[in-house]
Write an enzyme that holds these catalytic residues in place. Structure first.
Site, mmCIF file in Angstrom:
data_model
loop_
_atom_site.group_PDB
_atom_site.id
_atom_site.type_symbol
_atom_site.label_atom_id
_atom_site.label_comp_id
_atom_site.label_asym_id
_atom_site.label_seq_id
_atom_site.Cartn_x
_atom_site.Cartn_y
_atom_site.Cartn_z
ATOM 1 N N LYS A 126 0.830 -1.206 0.000
ATOM 2 C CA LYS A 126 0.000 0.000 0.000
ATOM 3 C C LYS A 126 0.864 1.256 0.000
ATOM 4 C CE LYS A 126 -1.971 2.314 3.349
ATOM 5 N NZ LYS A 126 -2.751 2.772 4.508
ATOM 6 N N ASP A 145 -6.816 1.628 1.092
ATOM 7 C CA ASP A 145 -6.841 1.978 2.511
ATOM 8 C C ASP A 145 -8.228 1.642 3.045
ATOM 9 O OD1 ASP A 145 -8.534 3.958 1.579
ATOM 10 O OD2 ASP A 145 -7.546 5.589 2.660
#
Length: 221
Positions: A126, A145
């Protein structure tokens, strides 16, 4: 009736268009001036608001200006500097580890490939996606997220909960050149309209495209 893959891609295209019209200025809200600052800010953003991170980094980036500065920082001092972002011990350790790798393996510059980024201490996919997409304009994947995961499920774009599986589903629906933008659009919508507990469906700009999966409140007619 199940939605075909072709229909879902077409609906996703309309969702993107609707959100682009609503949020024409959607962008990464972590304040940064270079790839290193974005990397550090993203590490600090785990389970913390961007607003809080920006308050902390305003002073942090004046004190530490290079990867070497972070790598050579006293861990206790760095912990104190990032304390208010939460989980500060882990974050300080990850920042030092990533910075040390950047100095020792990449000449002090943040690398520009997924493979090299995820080998940095404390950096996962991420964080790497955030840096690649926003610092280098390289779309390797989709940032997943909490907002992206939540809205993707609510919009019926994925049935998965694991970030890596959500990312795979989204990459199949969204054109690669829009992967970074798509994350921003969902994040902005999640923060401004599609709240976790009580989404503002009545005023939602893309309500006609949303199956409202998991939303218990009935939509007023």
């Amino acid at each position: 009736m199940r939605e075909t893959a072709k229909d879902k891609i077409a609906r996703t295209k309309k969702i993107i268009a609707g959100l682009e019209k609503t949020y024409p200025d959607a962008h990464c809200e972590l304040v940064h001036q270079n790839p290193l600052e974005l990397l550090i800010a993203t590490i600090l953003s785990a389970q913390c608001t961007d607003k809080r991170v920006n308050i902390v980094t305003e002073q942090l980036f004046k004190k530490y200006r290079s990867a070497s500065d972070f790598a050579n920082a006293e861990i206790s001092e760095l912990e104190n500097d990032v304390r208010t972002t939460g989980f500060y011990k882990n974050k300080a350790r990850n920042i030092k580890a990533a910075s040390r790798d950047i100095v020792e393996k990449h000449g002090g510059k943040v690398p520009q490939t997924m493979e090299e980024l995820i080998e940095l201490g404390g950096v996962g996919r991420k964080t790497a996606n955030v840096v690649l997409g926003n610092a280098f304009d390289i779309n390797v994947g989709v940032v997943v997220d909490t907002h992206v995961g939540r809205l993707s499920h609510r919009l019926g774009l994925t049935s998965h909960r694991a970030p890596e599986k959500i990312e795979t589903d989204l990459m199949a629906l969204v054109p690669q050149k829009q992967w970074t933008l798509f994350s921003h659009l969902l994040i902005w919508h999640g923060r401004r309209r599609c709240f976790a507990r009580k989404p503002d469906c009545a005023n939602c700009e893309i309500i006609k495209l949303c199956p409202r999966i998991g939303v218990k409140e009935k939509l007023a007619t």
